[in-house]
Design an enzyme around this catalytic site. Structure first.
Site, short mmCIF file in Angstrom:
data_model
loop_
_atom_site.label_atom_id
_atom_site.label_comp_id
_atom_site.label_asym_id
_atom_site.label_seq_id
_atom_site.Cartn_x
_atom_site.Cartn_y
_atom_site.Cartn_z
N CYS A 71 9.00 5.82 6.23
CA CYS A 71 7.71 5.30 6.71
C CYS A 71 7.89 4.04 7.58
O CYS A 71 6.99 3.66 8.32
CB CYS A 71 6.80 4.98 5.53
SG CYS A 71 6.64 6.36 4.39
N THR A 300 8.63 25.95 -9.94
CA THR A 300 8.52 27.06 -8.99
C THR A 300 8.40 28.36 -9.78
O THR A 300 8.29 28.34 -11.02
CB THR A 300 9.79 27.14 -8.11
OG1 THR A 300 10.89 27.47 -8.96
CG2 THR A 300 10.07 25.82 -7.40
N TYR A 306 12.50 23.32 -9.96
CA TYR A 306 11.29 22.53 -9.68
C TYR A 306 11.30 22.19 -8.19
O TYR A 306 12.36 22.13 -7.57
CB TYR A 306 11.28 21.26 -10.52
CG TYR A 306 11.10 21.54 -12.01
CD1 TYR A 306 9.90 21.25 -12.64
CD2 TYR A 306 12.10 22.14 -12.76
CE1 TYR A 306 9.71 21.53 -13.99
CE2 TYR A 306 11.93 22.43 -14.10
CZ TYR A 306 10.73 22.12 -14.71
OH TYR A 306 10.54 22.41 -16.04
N ALA A 307 10.14 21.93 -7.64
CA ALA A 307 10.08 21.53 -6.23
C ALA A 307 8.98 20.50 -6.04
O ALA A 307 7.92 20.57 -6.68
CB ALA A 307 9.84 22.74 -5.34
N TYR A 451 -16.45 -10.15 -5.33
CA TYR A 451 -17.13 -10.72 -4.15
C TYR A 451 -16.95 -12.23 -4.06
O TYR A 451 -17.15 -12.97 -5.03
CB TYR A 451 -18.64 -10.41 -4.18
CG TYR A 451 -19.42 -11.34 -3.28
CD1 TYR A 451 -19.21 -11.32 -1.89
CD2 TYR A 451 -20.32 -12.26 -3.79
CE1 TYR A 451 -19.88 -12.20 -1.06
CE2 TYR A 451 -21.00 -13.14 -2.96
CZ TYR A 451 -20.78 -13.12 -1.59
OH TYR A 451 -21.43 -13.98 -0.77
N LYS A 459 -23.47 -7.28 -1.89
CA LYS A 459 -23.53 -5.82 -1.96
C LYS A 459 -22.39 -5.33 -1.06
O LYS A 459 -22.50 -5.36 0.16
CB LYS A 459 -24.88 -5.31 -1.45
CG LYS A 459 -25.99 -5.50 -2.48
CD LYS A 459 -27.28 -4.83 -2.05
CE LYS A 459 -28.10 -5.75 -1.18
NZ LYS A 459 -29.43 -5.29 -0.86
P1 FAD Z 1 12.06 13.60 2.63
O1 FAD Z 1 11.73 12.22 2.24
O2 FAD Z 1 12.00 13.97 4.08
O3 FAD Z 1 13.50 13.93 2.06
C1 FAD Z 1 14.05 15.22 2.19
C2 FAD Z 1 15.57 15.08 2.32
O4 FAD Z 1 16.13 16.33 1.97
C3 FAD Z 1 15.99 14.82 3.75
O5 FAD Z 1 16.71 13.62 3.84
C4 FAD Z 1 16.86 16.02 4.11
O6 FAD Z 1 17.99 15.67 4.90
C5 FAD Z 1 17.29 16.52 2.76
N1 FAD Z 1 17.61 17.97 2.74
C6 FAD Z 1 16.83 18.98 3.18
N2 FAD Z 1 17.45 20.16 2.96
C7 FAD Z 1 18.63 19.88 2.38
C8 FAD Z 1 19.71 20.67 1.92
N3 FAD Z 1 19.70 22.01 2.03
N4 FAD Z 1 20.77 20.07 1.36
C9 FAD Z 1 20.81 18.71 1.25
N5 FAD Z 1 19.82 17.90 1.68
C10 FAD Z 1 18.74 18.49 2.23
N6 FAD Z 1 3.96 8.95 4.30
C11 FAD Z 1 3.04 8.06 3.86
O7 FAD Z 1 2.44 8.29 2.80
N7 FAD Z 1 2.80 6.90 4.54
C12 FAD Z 1 3.45 6.60 5.69
O8 FAD Z 1 3.22 5.53 6.28
C13 FAD Z 1 4.39 7.51 6.19
N8 FAD Z 1 5.05 7.27 7.34
C14 FAD Z 1 6.01 8.15 7.77
C15 FAD Z 1 6.70 7.86 8.93
C16 FAD Z 1 7.68 8.73 9.38
C17 FAD Z 1 8.41 8.42 10.65
C18 FAD Z 1 7.98 9.91 8.64
C19 FAD Z 1 9.05 10.85 9.12
C20 FAD Z 1 7.29 10.21 7.50
C21 FAD Z 1 6.29 9.34 7.05
N9 FAD Z 1 5.56 9.60 5.89
C22 FAD Z 1 4.63 8.71 5.44
C23 FAD Z 1 5.76 10.85 5.15
C24 FAD Z 1 6.70 10.66 3.98
O9 FAD Z 1 7.87 10.04 4.44
C25 FAD Z 1 7.00 12.03 3.37
O10 FAD Z 1 5.80 12.53 2.85
C26 FAD Z 1 8.03 11.95 2.27
O11 FAD Z 1 9.22 11.36 2.71
C27 FAD Z 1 8.33 13.36 1.75
O12 FAD Z 1 9.31 13.29 0.78
P2 FAD Z 1 10.31 14.52 0.54
O13 FAD Z 1 11.20 14.11 -0.57
O14 FAD Z 1 9.54 15.76 0.43
O15 FAD Z 1 11.11 14.66 1.89
#
Ligand code: FAD
Length: 579
Positions: A71, A300, A306-307, A451, A459
């Site tokens: 983020c 899942t 789990y996911a 407030y 309000k």
């Molecule tokens: P991620 O945090 O993306 O992590 C997934 C990781 O899994 C990645 O590093 C990837 O390399 C790894 N991976 C994938 N497949 C494999 C594999 N087969 N083997 C090994 N590793 C693997 N959300 C907010 O709420 N507020 C914000 O201000 C905000 N700003 C953001 C700004 C940016 C630039 C970005 C990109 C996202 C932002 N988000 C924000 C969204 C937030 O970052 C995501 O919702 C969150 O990171 C999702 O978490 P995640 O664990 O699902 O995926």
């Protein structure tokens, strides 16, 4: 199994749900494998350690870094976050020391054998593949930026991780003009930061507005603010090709009217797709868009897998399940997955989609569903717009806040809210809390909120939304900005109850000026007529409505007054929108 209400005790009766991953008593040390080492994955891994000191916990991450602040990435591009190291919150070594996690970066999970309960992992440095056995597996692979199939797409840069950020910073160094395709949260944060980095920035967006989680008349306030800070907007327009010197567009409608833009840097921020290939290949259930389907414990279709996070479809509080790409949910669901694996399950609450963005000092926040979505679903609703001061007008520094509340017309349930201006985050957080607790819109009037003049009004703007809802429940008629033309065509008369000076400055075409303080004198001649009254923001209109009702006039108030009408019609004039 029992699940409490949204805010109630969510602990389930444990003897009715499998304890741990298989329902077996966990005597020997367990091996947990987590795929994805950032938001959701690292929350699951660290929570698992707090719950199970004996387990072997392996985190697989194909990138160079774990636990980085995705983020925060846009803000290093613009130099707001000066030190790149501040974005790296943990390292494999620090996680090893504190949580005894076995963190393996540059390690890609390439397949899952569900029968053998193993994951095949490729070491990206050596190419070597090994099998890892697991007792429980957590998938948190996230979502990848979409690369739309257009000529020259390989010239476009995306932003997901530190390597992407480094590439954008390097490209921005010698660039003068940038095009950002996509006016979502990340696209606009990048646009702002590229301006900070000294570039001339144009944002191209297919939708006729910026920021999809907002309705068009609210989004227009953000659009005007962006333009005032030098960001050029091409709304209702798509990038059709990336050329050596810029982009080609499908036209769209704007004042420039050209179908190409010069750019030495092109960013693609046009959405994401779930990184669910591994789950699909393993035969786990996905929805039609490719998102992993889980139950309320993040399980899942395979009870040992789990996911969580961006690759998972979320149950929504009021509407069909949908993806929600937010860090808070990824972190929370990571914790819930760990709880369930460790035998202390808690059910997830449906997602509200509470989000906030800051752009050139303007805060825009939203929760729940938009009017646009709900109208498409044919829902009947009450919509309320207000434009209060963020704090007492007499205290220095007060500014106007734009608020929108969307309410189920029959049940008075809060369906969504949007806020723009100082204090927008606080108001949306209060409303999100009210929604989570199942409060009705009318009950917002009764919330006892802190407030003092520098923070709010006696309000609070949130209370005022409740009062307006109360007025509507009491039979007051209101007209939305996009309904005005139809009502006038049906024969309703439009009265502007602002002052003559306000009227002269700008007025709605066809409106008759009758200032509120003179309205009593005209009430008799209006008896029996159908009249829409409007003022600047709807407050004087409300007083006028009450007055005229008592004189036997059929009267409606223009919701949000001239201010909302102007934003909505200005947005519609820019591109043809259907609301
Ligand atoms: P991620 O945090 O993306 O992590 C997934 C990781 O899994 C990645 O590093 C990837 O390399 C790894 N991976 C994938 N497949 C494999 C594999 N087969 N083997 C090994 N590793 C693997 N959300 C907010 O709420 N507020 C914000 O201000 C905000 N700003 C953001 C700004 C940016 C630039 C970005 C990109 C996202 C932002 N988000 C924000 C969204 C937030 O970052 C995501 O919702 C969150 O990171 C999702 O978490 P995640 O664990 O699902 O995926």
């Amino acid at each position: 199994m029992t699940v409490g209400n949204r805010l109630g005790d969510r602990r389930v009766v444990v003897d009715k749900i499998p304890l741990g991953v298989y329902g077996e008593t966990m005597t020997s040390p367990q091996t947990y494998v987590v795929i994805g080492g950032v938001a959701g994955g690292m929350s699951a891994a660290t929570r698992l350690r707090r719950l199970d000191e004996s387990a072997h916990i392996i985190v697989l991450e194909r990138g160079e870094h774990v636990s980085f602040a995705n983020c925060g990435l846009p803000y290093h591009v613009g130099g707001v976050i000066e030190d790149r190291n501040d974005l790296v919150l943990q390292t494999p070594a620090s996680l090893g020391v504190r949580f005894a996690l076995d963190v393996r970066v540059r390690s890609e999970a390439i397949s899952i054998d569900r029968d053998a309960r193993t994951v095949a992992v490729r070491d990206l440095a050596t190419g070597h593949v090994t099998d890892l056995a697991y007792d429980a597996l957590v998938l948190s692979p996230g979502a990848s930026p979409l690369r739309i199939p257009i000529p020259g797409v390989e010239r476009g840069l995306v932003l997901r991780d530190l390597a992407d950020m480094d590439a954008i910073i390097a490209a921005a160094k010698d660039a003068r003009q940038a095009v950002v395709a996509g006016a979502g949260f990340i696209g606009l944060e990048l646009a702002e930061n590229l301006v900070h980095a000294g570039l001339d920035v144009t944002v191209v967006e297919l939708m006729p507005q910026v920021l999809r989680p907002f309705d068009v008349e609210m989004a227009h306030i953000v659009a005007e603010h962006l333009e005032a800070h030098g960001v050029h907007l091409r709304l209702g327009s798509g990038v059709t090709a990336i050329t050596e010197h810029g982009v080609e567009l499908d036209g769209g409608r704007d004042s420039v009217g050209s179908d190409s833009l010069d750019a030495d840097l092109v960013i693609l921020s046009v959405g994401v797709r779930p990184d669910s290939g591994l789950a699909a290949a393993a035969g786990l259930t996905l929805d039609e868009r490719g998102y992993i389907v889980v139950d309320e414990y993040q399980r899942t279709s395979d009870a040992a897998i789990y996911a969580v996070g961006d690759a998972v479809i979320k149950q929504r509080a009021d509407g069909p399940a949908s993806p929600v790409w937010l860090a808070g949910l990824a972190n929370r669901h990571g914790r819930l997955a760990a709880d369930a694996i460790a035998g202390t399950p808690h059910a997830a609450v449906p997602a509200l989609g509470t989000a906030v963005i800051g752009l050139f000092g303007l805060t825009a926040a939203a929760v729940g569903r938009t009017e646009r979505e709900l109208r498409e679903e044919g829902r009947t609703m009450r919509v309320i717009h207000t434009h209060p001061s963020d704090h007492a007008g007499y205290y220095p520094g007060a500014s106007t806040l734009a608020l929108k509340l969307i309410v189920d017309a029959e049940t008075d349930a809060i369906l969504g809210a949007q806020a723009i201006g100082n204090g927008a985050d606080k108001r949306i957080d209060v409303i999100a809390t009210a929604m989570a607790g199942g409060l009705k819109a009318r009950a917002l009037a009764d919330l006892e909120l802190a407030y003092a003049p520098q923070y709010a009004s006696a309000k609070d703007p949130v209370n005022m939304l409740g009062y307006v809802d109360d007025n509507l429940l009491d039979g007051e008629d209101s007209v939305q900005w996009h309904e005005l033309d139809d009502r006038v065509a049906e024969g309703w008369r439009l009265l502007d109850v602002r002052t003559a000076a306000e009227y002269e400055e700008a007025a709605i075409p066809g409106a008759e000026l009758v200032p509120l303080d003179e309205l009593r004198e005209h009430a008799d001649r209006l008896r029996g007529e159908r009249v829409i009254v409007h003022c600047k923001v709807g407050q004087r209109g409300h007083t006028a409505t009450r007055l005229l009702r008592q004189y036997g006039v059929t009267v409606a108030n223009l919701d949000g007054g001239y201010t909302t009408w102007r934003a909505g019609t200005a947005a519609r004039a820019l591109t043809p929108v259907r609301v």
